[in-house]
Design a protein around this motif. Structure first.
Motif, PDB file in Angstrom:
ATOM      1  N   ASP A 192       0.841  -1.204   0.000  1.00  0.00           N
ATOM      2  CA  ASP A 192       0.000   0.000   0.000  1.00  0.00           C
ATOM      3  C   ASP A 192       0.874   1.251   0.000  1.00  0.00           C
ATOM      4  O   ASP A 192       0.761   2.116   0.870  1.00  0.00           O
ATOM      5  N   THR A 193       1.759   1.296  -0.993  1.00  0.00           N
ATOM      6  CA  THR A 193       2.707   2.408  -1.082  1.00  0.00           C
ATOM      7  C   THR A 193       2.089   3.660  -1.687  1.00  0.00           C
ATOM      8  O   THR A 193       2.679   4.736  -1.618  1.00  0.00           O
ATOM      9  N   THR A 194       0.923   3.538  -2.306  1.00  0.00           N
ATOM     10  CA  THR A 194       0.257   4.714  -2.887  1.00  0.00           C
ATOM     11  C   THR A 194      -1.049   4.982  -2.163  1.00  0.00           C
ATOM     12  O   THR A 194      -1.625   4.092  -1.510  1.00  0.00           O
ATOM     13  N   ARG A 195      -1.543   6.206  -2.295  1.00  0.00           N
ATOM     14  CA  ARG A 195      -2.805   6.567  -1.657  1.00  0.00           C
ATOM     15  C   ARG A 195      -3.957   5.732  -2.217  1.00  0.00           C
ATOM     16  O   ARG A 195      -4.816   5.257  -1.467  1.00  0.00           O
ATOM     17  N   GLU A 196      -3.958   5.525  -3.537  1.00  0.00           N
ATOM     18  CA  GLU A 196      -5.034   4.745  -4.141  1.00  0.00           C
ATOM     19  C   GLU A 196      -5.027   3.312  -3.614  1.00  0.00           C
ATOM     20  O   GLU A 196      -6.086   2.732  -3.345  1.00  0.00           O
ATOM     21  N   ALA A 197      -3.832   2.733  -3.435  1.00  0.00           N
ATOM     22  CA  ALA A 197      -3.736   1.375  -2.916  1.00  0.00           C
ATOM     23  C   ALA A 197      -4.282   1.295  -1.497  1.00  0.00           C
ATOM     24  O   ALA A 197      -4.949   0.315  -1.129  1.00  0.00           O
ATOM     25  N   ARG A 198      -4.018   2.318  -0.682  1.00  0.00           N
ATOM     26  CA  ARG A 198      -4.531   2.321   0.689  1.00  0.00           C
ATOM     27  C   ARG A 198      -6.049   2.461   0.705  1.00  0.00           C
ATOM     28  O   ARG A 198      -6.737   1.828   1.515  1.00  0.00           O
ATOM     29  N   LEU A 199      -6.580   3.287  -0.203  1.00  0.00           N
ATOM     30  CA  LEU A 199      -8.037   3.438  -0.295  1.00  0.00           C
ATOM     31  C   LEU A 199      -8.692   2.122  -0.716  1.00  0.00           C
ATOM     32  O   LEU A 199      -9.714   1.698  -0.144  1.00  0.00           O
ATOM     33  N   LEU A 200      -8.112   1.470  -1.716  1.00  0.00           N
ATOM     34  CA  LEU A 200      -8.669   0.206  -2.189  1.00  0.00           C
ATOM     35  C   LEU A 200      -8.629  -0.859  -1.097  1.00  0.00           C
ATOM     36  O   LEU A 200      -9.576  -1.637  -0.932  1.00  0.00           O
ATOM     37  N   LYS A 201      -7.531  -0.898  -0.340  1.00  0.00           N
ATOM     38  CA  LYS A 201      -7.411  -1.897   0.718  1.00  0.00           C
ATOM     39  C   LYS A 201      -8.515  -1.711   1.752  1.00  0.00           C
ATOM     40  O   LYS A 201      -9.194  -2.670   2.137  1.00  0.00           O
ATOM     41  N   ALA A 202      -8.723  -0.463   2.196  1.00  0.00           N
ATOM     42  CA  ALA A 202      -9.756  -0.190   3.204  1.00  0.00           C
ATOM     43  C   ALA A 202     -11.156  -0.471   2.653  1.00  0.00           C
ATOM     44  O   ALA A 202     -12.002  -1.069   3.327  1.00  0.00           O
ATOM     45  N   ARG A 203     -11.410  -0.048   1.415  1.00  0.00           N
ATOM     46  CA  ARG A 203     -12.725  -0.255   0.806  1.00  0.00           C
ATOM     47  C   ARG A 203     -13.013  -1.743   0.602  1.00  0.00           C
ATOM     48  O   ARG A 203     -14.119  -2.231   0.875  1.00  0.00           O
ATOM     49  N   ASP A 204     -12.003  -2.488   0.142  1.00  0.00           N
ATOM     50  CA  ASP A 204     -12.217  -3.892  -0.162  1.00  0.00           C
ATOM     51  C   ASP A 204     -12.410  -4.726   1.109  1.00  0.00           C
ATOM     52  O   ASP A 204     -13.212  -5.664   1.124  1.00  0.00           O
ATOM     53  N   LEU A 205     -11.699  -4.385   2.192  1.00  0.00           N
ATOM     54  CA  LEU A 205     -11.920  -5.077   3.460  1.00  0.00           C
ATOM     55  C   LEU A 205     -13.349  -4.822   3.950  1.00  0.00           C
ATOM     56  O   LEU A 205     -14.008  -5.733   4.477  1.00  0.00           O
ATOM     57  N   PHE A 206     -13.827  -3.604   3.763  1.00  0.00           N
ATOM     58  CA  PHE A 206     -15.203  -3.297   4.158  1.00  0.00           C
ATOM     59  C   PHE A 206     -16.197  -4.091   3.312  1.00  0.00           C
ATOM     60  O   PHE A 206     -17.189  -4.620   3.835  1.00  0.00           O
ATOM     61  N   LEU A 207     -15.943  -4.207   2.011  1.00  0.00           N
ATOM     62  CA  LEU A 207     -16.858  -4.947   1.137  1.00  0.00           C
ATOM     63  C   LEU A 207     -16.982  -6.411   1.558  1.00  0.00           C
ATOM     64  O   LEU A 207     -18.078  -6.971   1.574  1.00  0.00           O
ATOM     65  N   VAL A 208     -15.851  -7.031   1.887  1.00  0.00           N
ATOM     66  CA  VAL A 208     -15.889  -8.423   2.336  1.00  0.00           C
ATOM     67  C   VAL A 208     -16.771  -8.538   3.580  1.00  0.00           C
ATOM     68  O   VAL A 208     -17.642  -9.408   3.673  1.00  0.00           O
ATOM     69  N   ASP A 209     -16.572  -7.629   4.550  1.00  0.00           N
ATOM     70  CA  ASP A 209     -17.378  -7.665   5.774  1.00  0.00           C
ATOM     71  C   ASP A 209     -18.842  -7.361   5.489  1.00  0.00           C
ATOM     72  O   ASP A 209     -19.742  -7.966   6.081  1.00  0.00           O
ATOM     73  N   LEU A 210     -19.098  -6.411   4.594  1.00  0.00           N
ATOM     74  CA  LEU A 210     -20.478  -6.037   4.287  1.00  0.00           C
ATOM     75  C   LEU A 210     -21.278  -7.238   3.800  1.00  0.00           C
ATOM     76  O   LEU A 210     -22.401  -7.480   4.271  1.00  0.00           O
ATOM     77  N   PHE A 211     -20.708  -8.013   2.889  1.00  0.00           N
ATOM     78  CA  PHE A 211     -21.442  -9.158   2.340  1.00  0.00           C
ATOM     79  C   PHE A 211     -21.412 -10.365   3.274  1.00  0.00           C
ATOM     80  O   PHE A 211     -22.415 -11.059   3.424  1.00  0.00           O
ATOM     81  N   ALA A 212     -20.276 -10.625   3.916  1.00  0.00           N
ATOM     82  CA  ALA A 212     -20.140 -11.830   4.733  1.00  0.00           C
ATOM     83  C   ALA A 212     -20.755 -11.690   6.122  1.00  0.00           C
ATOM     84  O   ALA A 212     -21.092 -12.698   6.745  1.00  0.00           O
ATOM     85  N   LEU A 213     -20.902 -10.448   6.616  1.00  0.00           N
ATOM     86  CA  LEU A 213     -21.369 -10.255   7.990  1.00  0.00           C
ATOM     87  C   LEU A 213     -22.736  -9.587   8.088  1.00  0.00           C
ATOM     88  O   LEU A 213     -23.249  -9.388   9.194  1.00  0.00           O
ATOM     89  N   THR A 214     -23.339  -9.225   6.933  1.00  0.00           N
ATOM     90  CA  THR A 214     -24.716  -8.712   6.950  1.00  0.00           C
ATOM     91  C   THR A 214     -25.618  -9.471   5.976  1.00  0.00           C
ATOM     92  O   THR A 214     -26.841  -9.379   6.073  1.00  0.00           O
ATOM     93  N   GLY A 215     -25.020 -10.213   5.022  1.00  0.00           N
ATOM     94  CA  GLY A 215     -25.829 -10.948   4.050  1.00  0.00           C
ATOM     95  C   GLY A 215     -26.510 -10.060   3.024  1.00  0.00           C
ATOM     96  O   GLY A 215     -27.461 -10.488   2.367  1.00  0.00           O
ATOM     97  N   ALA A 216     -26.055  -8.819   2.874  1.00  0.00           N
ATOM     98  CA  ALA A 216     -26.667  -7.921   1.885  1.00  0.00           C
ATOM     99  C   ALA A 216     -26.512  -8.494   0.481  1.00  0.00           C
ATOM    100  O   ALA A 216     -25.515  -9.136   0.154  1.00  0.00           O
ATOM    101  N   ARG A 217     -27.522  -8.285  -0.347  1.00  0.00           N
ATOM    102  CA  ARG A 217     -27.442  -8.653  -1.753  1.00  0.00           C
ATOM    103  C   ARG A 217     -26.640  -7.585  -2.503  1.00  0.00           C
ATOM    104  O   ARG A 217     -26.519  -6.449  -2.049  1.00  0.00           O
ATOM    105  N   THR A 218     -26.132  -7.950  -3.689  1.00  0.00           N
ATOM    106  CA  THR A 218     -25.332  -7.015  -4.481  1.00  0.00           C
ATOM    107  C   THR A 218     -26.131  -5.755  -4.805  1.00  0.00           C
ATOM    108  O   THR A 218     -25.625  -4.631  -4.665  1.00  0.00           O
ATOM    109  N   MET A 219     -27.388  -5.918  -5.236  1.00  0.00           N
ATOM    110  CA  MET A 219     -28.224  -4.768  -5.559  1.00  0.00           C
ATOM    111  C   MET A 219     -28.479  -3.904  -4.319  1.00  0.00           C
ATOM    112  O   MET A 219     -28.500  -2.673  -4.401  1.00  0.00           O
TER     113      MET A 219
END
Length: 407
Positions: A192-219
């Motif tokens: 995560d040497t760039t700002r964009e890489a750090r943003l993607l890392k934080a966003r993607d970790l949240f996405l995994v939790d959002l779907f796996a820990l709330t069961g939300a559908r993609t839509m």
């Protein structure tokens, strides 16, 4: 077979061409007291589609599109057999169901035939049992509506067993707790040497939790806004009944779920990744009640400098399947070949199933089944039962031991 012009259902539910007026004195045909007189079957069904598209309980766009397809198939078939749907009996409806699963060659569209051509057909081949069952469900609901509005005396679909209806098989497309941990490890291991890489890392970790820990559908994730996450204080009565409970609960509001139904999902488990995600994007850790930012953010800004949201279901699905592919490669590199194979096929819906599996275990530990159904957005307990473990090996062992004792 009949070669007259075929009806086409427009995006707004109107019928273009092919109208057939039922013969006077049809045994099942009535003059509806709440519809204009003299309408054809096609025009009446156009009213049905319009009704399905309006009001608080209106169908989602994708569901409505399927209803239009089914109406088009129905009228195409009715024109071929030259029996208007208002004259159908139980026999015509049964024959239609049989036709769906084994259409004659003349009823199947040849490759390359364009819509609107005289040779166009609304079938590419036989429908599977599951698809035929869905068709039967939609068409039967149409006939039910025609009866309810006083256009038909009786529903010709009444009493027929549903094609392809069976209990759902146990759901195998899910990730284990260890799989999800591996998925998160793969994201954390990125440079995560760039700002964009750090943003993607934080966003993607949240996405995994959002779907796996709330069961939300993609839509549902795509339609979500930051303001849909609330922190609510427990009422005194609940605190007294459960003194060990935390003072606050995090909740996620799904405003437009499947069938346009709203619900609340408990989301304490995503609080940490949500706050880390927001902080990485330069936002306060907790969403404001009136915040208008999308729940799933892009790493790109608008021309006004605000963060863009990902407002495409396909894009979100592609992001998550890409994460699963990344985790699969990570697992292969550390020698976990079986895990790599499973992760290579995973998607947002696999993560939703992961959450459902956890809920099924919670039900066995005392969670009310109704609460589990509400969290998932399911209307039917049979749908949820596919996540309840059958544990065949445990059952086989118990059976074997019990029979040995008898023998």
């Amino acid at each position: 077979m009949n070669d007259r012009a075929l009806p086409l259902i427009s995006e707004r539910g109107a019928v273009v061409g092919g109208d057939v007026t039922p013969a006077p004195g049809s045994p099942n045909r009535l003059e509806s007291p709440i519809l204009p007189p003299g309408l054809t079957d096609e025009a009446i069904v156009g009213r049905w589609l319009k009704a399905k598209a309006t009001g608080r309980g209106r169908l989602a766009a994708t569901t409505l599109a399927q209803y239009r397809i089914e109406a088009e198939r129905l009228f195409w078939y009715a024109h071929q057999v030259d029996v208007p749907i208002s004259e159908w009996t139980l026999d015509e409806f049964s024959e239609y169901m049989e036709f769906l699963q084994a259409p004659e060659p003349w009823a199947i569209r040849r490759p390359g035939v364009r819509r609107g051509s005289p040779e166009w057909r609304p079938f590419l081949g036989p429908l599977s049992e599951r698809s035929a069952g869905q068709t039967q469900k939609i068409v039967a609901s149409l006939f039910e509506w025609l009866r309810d509005v006083g256009y038909l005396r009786a529903n010709p679909a009444t009493g027929l067993p549903t094609v392809g209806r069976r209990e759902p098989e146990k759901q195998a497309r899910f990730l284990s707790v260890d799989d999800c941990a591996l998925l998160r490890d793969a994201i954390v291991s990125r440079p995560d040497t760039t700002r964009e890489a750090r943003l993607l890392k934080a966003r993607d970790l949240f996405l995994v939790d959002l779907f796996a820990l709330t069961g939300a559908r993609t839509m549902e994730a795509m339609r979500g806004w930051m303001r849909h996450i609330r922190i609510e204080r427990l009422p005194d009565a609940l605190r007294q009944a459960h003194p060990e409970a935390p003072e606050f609960q995090w909740l996620l509001r799904i405003e437009h779920g499947k069938g346009n139904k709203a619900r609340w999902i408990p989301c304490d488990e995503i609080a940490l990744s949500l706050q880390a995600y927001r902080i990485a994007f330069g936002l306060p850790p907790v969403p404001a009640p009136d915040e208008t930012r999308p729940l799933v953010l892009s790493v790109r800004r608008s021309k006004w400098g605000t963060w863009k949201g990902i407002k495409s279901r396909t894009t979100i699905w592609n992001v998550v399947t890409g994460l699963c592919g990344e985790a699969s490669e990570y697992a292969r590199q550390i020698g976990q070949v079986d895990d790599a194979k499973r992760l290579a096929h995973a998607s947002t819906h696999w993560l939703r199933h992961t959450y459902a599996k956890g809920l099924a275990q919670a039900v066995s530990n005392g969670l009310d089944t109704r609460a589990a159904l509400e969290n998932m957005g399911h209307a039917d307990a049979r749908t949820f039962n596919q996540y309840v473990d059958d544990e065949p090996l445990k059952r086989a062992l118990a059976t074997s031991l019990a029979r040995r004792a008898v023998l």
